[in-house]
Design a protein around this motif. Structure first.
Motif, PDB file in Angstrom:
ATOM      1  N   ALA A 194       5.575  -9.622 -12.559  1.00  0.00           N
ATOM      2  CA  ALA A 194       5.619  -8.185 -12.864  1.00  0.00           C
ATOM      3  C   ALA A 194       6.795  -7.489 -12.191  1.00  0.00           C
ATOM      4  O   ALA A 194       7.015  -6.294 -12.410  1.00  0.00           O
ATOM      5  CB  ALA A 194       4.313  -7.536 -12.424  1.00  0.00           C
ATOM      6  N   GLY A 195       7.550  -8.235 -11.369  1.00  0.00           N
ATOM      7  CA  GLY A 195       8.674  -7.632 -10.660  1.00  0.00           C
ATOM      8  C   GLY A 195       8.247  -6.660  -9.585  1.00  0.00           C
ATOM      9  O   GLY A 195       8.933  -5.671  -9.304  1.00  0.00           O
ATOM     10  N   VAL A 196       7.100  -6.945  -8.959  1.00  0.00           N
ATOM     11  CA  VAL A 196       6.535  -6.046  -7.953  1.00  0.00           C
ATOM     12  C   VAL A 196       6.471  -6.759  -6.608  1.00  0.00           C
ATOM     13  O   VAL A 196       6.103  -7.933  -6.526  1.00  0.00           O
ATOM     14  CB  VAL A 196       5.113  -5.599  -8.367  1.00  0.00           C
ATOM     15  N   ASP A 197       6.822  -6.041  -5.552  1.00  0.00           N
ATOM     16  CA  ASP A 197       6.632  -6.541  -4.188  1.00  0.00           C
ATOM     17  C   ASP A 197       5.371  -5.917  -3.617  1.00  0.00           C
ATOM     18  O   ASP A 197       5.234  -4.686  -3.592  1.00  0.00           O
ATOM     19  CB  ASP A 197       7.826  -6.168  -3.297  1.00  0.00           C
ATOM     20  N   ILE A 198       4.429  -6.753  -3.180  1.00  0.00           N
ATOM     21  CA  ILE A 198       3.225  -6.246  -2.531  1.00  0.00           C
ATOM     22  C   ILE A 198       3.588  -5.850  -1.108  1.00  0.00           C
ATOM     23  O   ILE A 198       4.043  -6.675  -0.319  1.00  0.00           O
ATOM     24  CB  ILE A 198       2.108  -7.306  -2.541  1.00  0.00           C
ATOM     25  N   GLU A 199       3.398  -4.573  -0.789  1.00  0.00           N
ATOM     26  CA  GLU A 199       3.802  -4.033   0.503  1.00  0.00           C
ATOM     27  C   GLU A 199       2.574  -3.723   1.355  1.00  0.00           C
ATOM     28  O   GLU A 199       1.698  -2.956   0.945  1.00  0.00           O
ATOM     29  CB  GLU A 199       4.632  -2.763   0.305  1.00  0.00           C
ATOM     30  N   LEU A 200       2.516  -4.320   2.532  1.00  0.00           N
ATOM     31  CA  LEU A 200       1.389  -4.086   3.429  1.00  0.00           C
ATOM     32  C   LEU A 200       1.301  -2.625   3.843  1.00  0.00           C
ATOM     33  O   LEU A 200       0.199  -2.076   3.996  1.00  0.00           O
ATOM     34  CB  LEU A 200       1.510  -4.976   4.671  1.00  0.00           C
ATOM     35  N   GLU A 201       2.438  -1.974   4.009  1.00  0.00           N
ATOM     36  CA  GLU A 201       2.441  -0.572   4.436  1.00  0.00           C
ATOM     37  C   GLU A 201       1.727   0.311   3.416  1.00  0.00           C
ATOM     38  O   GLU A 201       1.006   1.248   3.786  1.00  0.00           O
ATOM     39  CB  GLU A 201       3.878  -0.077   4.629  1.00  0.00           C
ATOM     40  N   ARG A 202       1.945   0.025   2.139  1.00  0.00           N
ATOM     41  CA  ARG A 202       1.279   0.805   1.085  1.00  0.00           C
ATOM     42  C   ARG A 202      -0.231   0.602   1.130  1.00  0.00           C
ATOM     43  O   ARG A 202      -1.008   1.554   0.967  1.00  0.00           O
ATOM     44  CB  ARG A 202       1.838   0.397  -0.284  1.00  0.00           C
ATOM     45  N   ILE A 203      -0.657  -0.623   1.368  1.00  0.00           N
ATOM     46  CA  ILE A 203      -2.091  -0.910   1.430  1.00  0.00           C
ATOM     47  C   ILE A 203      -2.722  -0.241   2.641  1.00  0.00           C
ATOM     48  O   ILE A 203      -3.792   0.372   2.554  1.00  0.00           O
ATOM     49  CB  ILE A 203      -2.330  -2.431   1.463  1.00  0.00           C
ATOM     50  N   VAL A 204      -2.054  -0.326   3.799  1.00  0.00           N
ATOM     51  CA  VAL A 204      -2.582   0.291   5.013  1.00  0.00           C
ATOM     52  C   VAL A 204      -2.676   1.805   4.850  1.00  0.00           C
ATOM     53  O   VAL A 204      -3.663   2.428   5.263  1.00  0.00           O
ATOM     54  CB  VAL A 204      -1.712  -0.075   6.234  1.00  0.00           C
ATOM     55  N   ALA A 205      -1.687   2.405   4.231  1.00  0.00           N
ATOM     56  CA  ALA A 205      -1.708   3.853   4.017  1.00  0.00           C
ATOM     57  C   ALA A 205      -2.863   4.246   3.105  1.00  0.00           C
ATOM     58  O   ALA A 205      -3.552   5.252   3.353  1.00  0.00           O
ATOM     59  CB  ALA A 205      -0.380   4.317   3.426  1.00  0.00           C
ATOM     60  N   ALA A 206      -3.088   3.471   2.039  1.00  0.00           N
ATOM     61  CA  ALA A 206      -4.199   3.750   1.129  1.00  0.00           C
ATOM     62  C   ALA A 206      -5.530   3.614   1.856  1.00  0.00           C
ATOM     63  O   ALA A 206      -6.444   4.439   1.688  1.00  0.00           O
ATOM     64  CB  ALA A 206      -4.140   2.809  -0.069  1.00  0.00           C
ATOM     65  N   PHE A 207      -5.664   2.567   2.669  1.00  0.00           N
ATOM     66  CA  PHE A 207      -6.904   2.378   3.426  1.00  0.00           C
ATOM     67  C   PHE A 207      -7.154   3.533   4.382  1.00  0.00           C
ATOM     68  O   PHE A 207      -8.286   4.046   4.475  1.00  0.00           O
ATOM     69  CB  PHE A 207      -6.855   1.063   4.210  1.00  0.00           C
ATOM     70  N   GLY A 264      -8.857 -17.081  -1.018  1.00  0.00           N
ATOM     71  CA  GLY A 264      -9.044 -17.580   0.330  1.00  0.00           C
ATOM     72  C   GLY A 264      -8.175 -16.810   1.308  1.00  0.00           C
ATOM     73  O   GLY A 264      -7.279 -16.056   0.921  1.00  0.00           O
ATOM     74  N   PHE A 265      -8.414 -17.006   2.592  1.00  0.00           N
ATOM     75  CA  PHE A 265      -7.789 -16.185   3.625  1.00  0.00           C
ATOM     76  C   PHE A 265      -6.267 -16.298   3.642  1.00  0.00           C
ATOM     77  O   PHE A 265      -5.570 -15.328   3.914  1.00  0.00           O
ATOM     78  CB  PHE A 265      -8.359 -16.580   4.987  1.00  0.00           C
ATOM     79  N   LEU A 266      -5.724 -17.477   3.346  1.00  0.00           N
ATOM     80  CA  LEU A 266      -4.283 -17.684   3.447  1.00  0.00           C
ATOM     81  C   LEU A 266      -3.566 -17.619   2.094  1.00  0.00           C
ATOM     82  O   LEU A 266      -2.412 -18.049   1.992  1.00  0.00           O
ATOM     83  CB  LEU A 266      -3.991 -19.035   4.114  1.00  0.00           C
ATOM     84  N   VAL A 267      -4.210 -17.074   1.089  1.00  0.00           N
ATOM     85  CA  VAL A 267      -3.564 -16.992  -0.222  1.00  0.00           C
ATOM     86  C   VAL A 267      -2.296 -16.139  -0.112  1.00  0.00           C
ATOM     87  O   VAL A 267      -2.301 -15.070   0.506  1.00  0.00           O
ATOM     88  CB  VAL A 267      -4.514 -16.410  -1.288  1.00  0.00           C
ATOM     89  N   PRO A 268      -1.168 -16.604  -0.660  1.00  0.00           N
ATOM     90  CA  PRO A 268       0.075 -15.828  -0.568  1.00  0.00           C
ATOM     91  C   PRO A 268      -0.007 -14.514  -1.341  1.00  0.00           C
ATOM     92  O   PRO A 268      -0.624 -14.437  -2.404  1.00  0.00           O
ATOM     93  CB  PRO A 268       1.117 -16.763  -1.198  1.00  0.00           C
ATOM     94  N   LEU A 269       0.628 -13.504  -0.789  1.00  0.00           N
ATOM     95  CA  LEU A 269       0.784 -12.224  -1.479  1.00  0.00           C
ATOM     96  C   LEU A 269       2.245 -11.970  -1.823  1.00  0.00           C
ATOM     97  O   LEU A 269       2.561 -11.023  -2.535  1.00  0.00           O
ATOM     98  CB  LEU A 269       0.256 -11.078  -0.605  1.00  0.00           C
ATOM     99  N   GLY A 270       3.115 -12.810  -1.315  1.00  0.00           N
ATOM    100  CA  GLY A 270       4.553 -12.701  -1.557  1.00  0.00           C
ATOM    101  C   GLY A 270       5.253 -13.862  -0.883  1.00  0.00           C
ATOM    102  O   GLY A 270       4.607 -14.808  -0.415  1.00  0.00           O
ATOM    103  N   ASP A 271       6.567 -13.796  -0.830  1.00  0.00           N
ATOM    104  CA  ASP A 271       7.321 -14.887  -0.223  1.00  0.00           C
ATOM    105  C   ASP A 271       7.042 -15.039   1.261  1.00  0.00           C
ATOM    106  O   ASP A 271       7.082 -16.141   1.805  1.00  0.00           O
ATOM    107  CB  ASP A 271       8.825 -14.675  -0.441  1.00  0.00           C
ATOM    108  N   GLU A 272       6.754 -13.927   1.945  1.00  0.00           N
ATOM    109  CA  GLU A 272       6.620 -13.971   3.397  1.00  0.00           C
ATOM    110  C   GLU A 272       5.320 -13.391   3.921  1.00  0.00           C
ATOM    111  O   GLU A 272       5.126 -13.287   5.141  1.00  0.00           O
ATOM    112  CB  GLU A 272       7.800 -13.234   4.050  1.00  0.00           C
ATOM    113  N   ILE A 273       4.400 -12.990   3.045  1.00  0.00           N
ATOM    114  CA  ILE A 273       3.130 -12.422   3.501  1.00  0.00           C
ATOM    115  C   ILE A 273       1.977 -13.090   2.782  1.00  0.00           C
ATOM    116  O   ILE A 273       2.126 -13.608   1.667  1.00  0.00           O
ATOM    117  CB  ILE A 273       3.064 -10.896   3.297  1.00  0.00           C
TER     118      ILE A 273
END
Length: 226
Positions: free
Chosen positions: A95-108, A125-134
């Motif tokens: 989808a050409g989207v980067d999942i950003e932890l900051e956006r999720i934390v702000a929403a929470f 599962g706990f270690l499922v990738p959300l991106g290249d580095e997260i």
């Protein structure tokens, strides 16, 4: 909701599963009902979801919304949702989207102000990738919530439970307890497996969710680690 309580001190948990398909959403819904049955307003969050119907709705996100007692914008309850039912990092890349932890934390943080208690359901599962580095572990650490581990009771569950618990501990996360979810009604030696996990995990068993019950019925069997 008691608006006088600092939102940062309102109870919240991150729900982790031993694998995909172990019933994280179902147990999360049961926990939301358990909170509501104890007189607390409660809301569920699914930060990242994959798989939608023709109307763009995700089954897990909708289930959490139905079990919640508080309404909230979908952008807060589910910041990232992808159409194909595939691993989230693959869906995000397509989808050409980067999942950003900051956006999720702000929403929470905003969502947490709306209810007495908040549940955040992880992805796969706990270690499922959300991106290249997260991955899911990075998300749990970023939110810094107490963790409830959902163990899908089926062949292999002992190993999965111990491995996941070990990684949770290694990441410095606070583990409130675990829930045994009977996803396989015909699991051989269920009681023996349950007793083994309970003996080996240094974390309390919060309850057993029987196969085929409703989330409302399952709620009565759960102990809330408030």
């Amino acid at each position: 909701m008691n608006a006088t309580i600092d939102p940062a001190r309102r109870p919240a948990w991150f729900i982790v599963g031993t694998d995909t398909g172990v019933g994280k959403t179902f147990v999360s819904c049961a926990l939301l009902h358990a909170l509501r049955q104890r007189g607390l307003s409660a809301i569920g969050m699914k930060p990242v979801a994959s798989g939608t119907d023709d109307a763009g709705n995700n089954e897990d996100v909708d289930a959490l919304a139905a079990a919640s007692s508080v309404e909230a914008p979908r952008a807060l309850r589910n910041p990232y949702c992808f159409a194909p039912a595939i691993a989230p990092h693959i869906a995000a890349a397509e989808a050409g989207v980067d999942i950003e932890l900051e956006r999720i934390v702000a929403a929470f943080n905003e969502l947490r102000t709306l209810a007495d208690a908040t549940l955040v359901e992880g992805v796969g599962g706990f270690l499922v990738p959300l991106g290249d580095e997260i991955d899911g572990a990075n998300l749990a650490v970023a939110l810094d919530l107490r963790v409830i581990l959902v163990v899908g009771m089926r062949l292999g569950c002992i190993n999965h439970a111990l491995l996941t618990h070990e990684v949770l501990s290694a990441r410095g996360l606070r583990i409130s307890g675990w829930v045994a979810n009977r996803i396989d009604a015909e699991m051989p030696r269920f009681t023996e497996n349950l007793q083994t996990i309970a003996r080996l995990l240094p974390t309390p068993l919060l309850g057993i969710v029987e196969h085929g019950v409703t989330p409302q019925a399952a709620a009565a069997a759960l102990t809330l680690p408030l």
